[in-house]
Design a protein around this motif. Structure first.
Motif, PDB file in Angstrom:
ATOM      1  N   ALA A   1       0.824  -1.205   0.000  1.00 50.17           N
ATOM      2  CA  ALA A   1       0.000   0.000   0.000  1.00 50.17           C
ATOM      3  C   ALA A   1       0.861   1.259   0.000  1.00 50.17           C
ATOM      4  CB  ALA A   1      -0.923   0.000   1.217  1.00 50.17           C
ATOM      5  N   THR A   2       1.973   1.207   0.718  1.00 50.87           N
ATOM      6  CA  THR A   2       2.888   2.357   0.760  1.00 50.87           C
ATOM      7  C   THR A   2       3.467   2.641  -0.617  1.00 50.87           C
ATOM      8  OG1 THR A   2       3.477   1.937   3.062  1.00 50.87           O
ATOM      9  CG2 THR A   2       5.029   3.222   1.757  1.00 50.87           C
ATOM     10  N   ILE A   3       3.930   1.587  -1.284  1.00 52.63           N
ATOM     11  CA  ILE A   3       4.529   1.770  -2.615  1.00 52.63           C
ATOM     12  C   ILE A   3       3.502   2.332  -3.595  1.00 52.63           C
ATOM     13  CG2 ILE A   3       5.569   0.548  -4.557  1.00 52.63           C
ATOM     14  CD1 ILE A   3       6.805  -1.395  -2.546  1.00 52.63           C
ATOM     15  N   LEU A   4       2.294   1.787  -3.569  1.00 56.30           N
ATOM     16  CA  LEU A   4       1.235   2.281  -4.466  1.00 56.30           C
ATOM     17  C   LEU A   4       0.866   3.722  -4.143  1.00 56.30           C
ATOM     18  CD1 LEU A   4      -1.111  -0.854  -4.625  1.00 56.30           C
ATOM     19  CD2 LEU A   4       0.547  -0.089  -6.342  1.00 56.30           C
ATOM     20  N   LEU A   5       0.755   4.032  -2.850  1.00 55.36           N
ATOM     21  CA  LEU A   5       0.390   5.383  -2.432  1.00 55.36           C
ATOM     22  C   LEU A   5       1.430   6.398  -2.867  1.00 55.36           C
ATOM     23  CD1 LEU A   5      -1.306   7.405  -0.761  1.00 55.36           C
ATOM     24  CD2 LEU A   5       0.017   6.698   1.242  1.00 55.36           C
ATOM     25  N   ILE A   6       2.685   6.098  -2.589  1.00 55.32           N
ATOM     26  CA  ILE A   6       3.754   7.036  -2.933  1.00 55.32           C
ATOM     27  C   ILE A   6       3.906   7.146  -4.447  1.00 55.32           C
ATOM     28  CG2 ILE A   6       6.199   7.542  -2.658  1.00 55.32           C
ATOM     29  CD1 ILE A   6       4.408   7.880  -0.159  1.00 55.32           C
ATOM     30  N   ASN A   7       3.750   6.026  -5.150  1.00 48.39           N
ATOM     31  CA  ASN A   7       3.819   6.077  -6.617  1.00 48.39           C
ATOM     32  C   ASN A   7       2.766   7.013  -7.189  1.00 48.39           C
ATOM     33  OD1 ASN A   7       5.915   4.650  -7.843  1.00 48.39           O
ATOM     34  ND2 ASN A   7       4.978   2.698  -7.383  1.00 48.39           N
ATOM     35  N   ASN A   8       1.534   6.878  -6.715  1.00 45.45           N
ATOM     36  CA  ASN A   8       0.456   7.732  -7.205  1.00 45.45           C
ATOM     37  C   ASN A   8       0.673   9.189  -6.810  1.00 45.45           C
ATOM     38  OD1 ASN A   8      -0.926   5.594  -8.382  1.00 45.45           O
ATOM     39  ND2 ASN A   8      -2.080   5.134  -6.527  1.00 45.45           N
ATOM     40  N   THR A   9       1.160   9.421  -5.595  1.00 43.18           N
ATOM     41  CA  THR A   9       1.402  10.787  -5.140  1.00 43.18           C
ATOM     42  C   THR A   9       2.485  11.458  -5.972  1.00 43.18           C
ATOM     43  OG1 THR A   9       0.801  10.144  -2.877  1.00 43.18           O
ATOM     44  CG2 THR A   9       1.982  12.211  -3.147  1.00 43.18           C
ATOM     45  N   ILE A  10       3.559  10.739  -6.246  1.00 46.56           N
ATOM     46  CA  ILE A  10       4.654  11.300  -7.044  1.00 46.56           C
ATOM     47  C   ILE A  10       4.213  11.503  -8.492  1.00 46.56           C
ATOM     48  CG2 ILE A  10       6.957  10.827  -7.960  1.00 46.56           C
ATOM     49  CD1 ILE A  10       7.654   9.530  -5.316  1.00 46.56           C
TER      50      ILE A  10
END
Length: 292
Positions: free
Chosen positions: A178-187
């Protein structure tokens, strides 16, 4: 080329805060998992095996058995002074009287308790099969009446330990994904506002590496800051918990906790760099029409 250093309204604070929260949750779950593991280990280390002796043994026979039992390879060696202890039938009777306030002499006349050894065995043999073999081995010695241990409790601890490890491992894995997906989308959303700056830099002759460098550097710094803040917050949380929860210090492993904090410091920059690289690569190769 000065525009390369000025990244406009890039929402660095939002990315840092999001990554900090996500890393803290990962670290917190890791700490809970380690504490649970240490709790189960602590419980296992304090599981005792009782060896009851025959009534007619002499003191020399008891001392001889104690010497033999103390040399057994199955016994815990980390705390040698508490590995094996002797409880006489008189002391067992006194303890029973103190706990129940009932005098066995009024009913039975004779002391029904037996001399006994209490042993702490290694964690490696705390399974139903291993303990059964150990019980059979001890009962084969002359002078031993019976060997007993909390069989149901041992089985329950083993089963619950396996379930706890699986559940906590799954939670940590879910948080990581979830962290990787969240940060990917945010960036990706952050770089979306920079897509025309990136295309302008390409039009004036900037190479892909030159365009990527400031963004990746920013991602590295944001990831490190997020990891450091998350590690500090996790450490503060642990210290507060130690002050509020009595006995929690008994199941804390400072070495493993240090590893968790180091993982957060490494994971933050790693996620920041990888996510930024993947996101910016998308805009480096996109057609001009697709930018709109």
């Amino acid at each position: 080329m000065r525009s390369n250093k000025k990244l406009g309204s890039y929402p660095g604070i939002l990315i840092t805060v999001s990554l900090t929260v996500a890393l803290f949750l990962i670290g917190f779950c890791g700490w809970v998992a380690l504490s649970s593991k240490e709790l189960i280990r602590y419980v296992k280390q304090n599981i005792e095996v009782q060896v009851y002796l025959n009534h007619d043994l002499t003191q020399n026979s008891i001392d001889s058995l104690q010497s033999i039992f103390a040399a057994l390879p199955e016994l815990e060696t980390k705390s040698a002074e508490n590995t094996i202890s002797f409880v006489s039938s008189e002391k067992a009777a006194e303890a029973f009287l103190a706990e129940t306030n009932e005098d066995y002499k009024d009913i039975l006349g004779d002391n029904p308790f037996r001399d006994a050894f209490t042993m702490k065995v290694k964690e490696e043999i705390l399974s139903e099969g291993q303990l059964a073999l150990f019980k059979k081995k001890i009962e084969a010695y002359p002078g031993v009446y019976e060997v007993d241990y909390a069989k149901d409790f041992v089985n329950g601890v083993t089963e619950n330990a396996n379930k706890a490890y699986l559940i906590l491992s799954a939670i940590v894995l879910i948080f990581l994904v979830a962290t990787i997906l969240l940060i990917n989308n945010t960036i990706k959303l952050a770089l979306y506002s920079q897509r025309f700056i990136i295309r302008t830099m390409q039009l004036v002759g900037a190479t892909n590496g030159f365009v990527q460098k400031p963004f990746i550097t920013k991602g590295l710094i944001q990831g490190f800051v997020a990891g450091a803040i998350a590690a500090v917050l996790l450490f503060i949380t642990q210290q507060l918990a130690l002050k509020q929860l009595e006995g929690l210090s008994l199941i804390q492993n400072s070495g493993l906790m240090t590893v968790v904090l180091l993982i957060l410091l490494i994971l933050g920059p790693l996620i920041g760099v990888v996510s930024t690289y993947q996101s910016i690569s998308r805009y480096l190769n996109v057609d001009l029409d697709d930018l709109y």
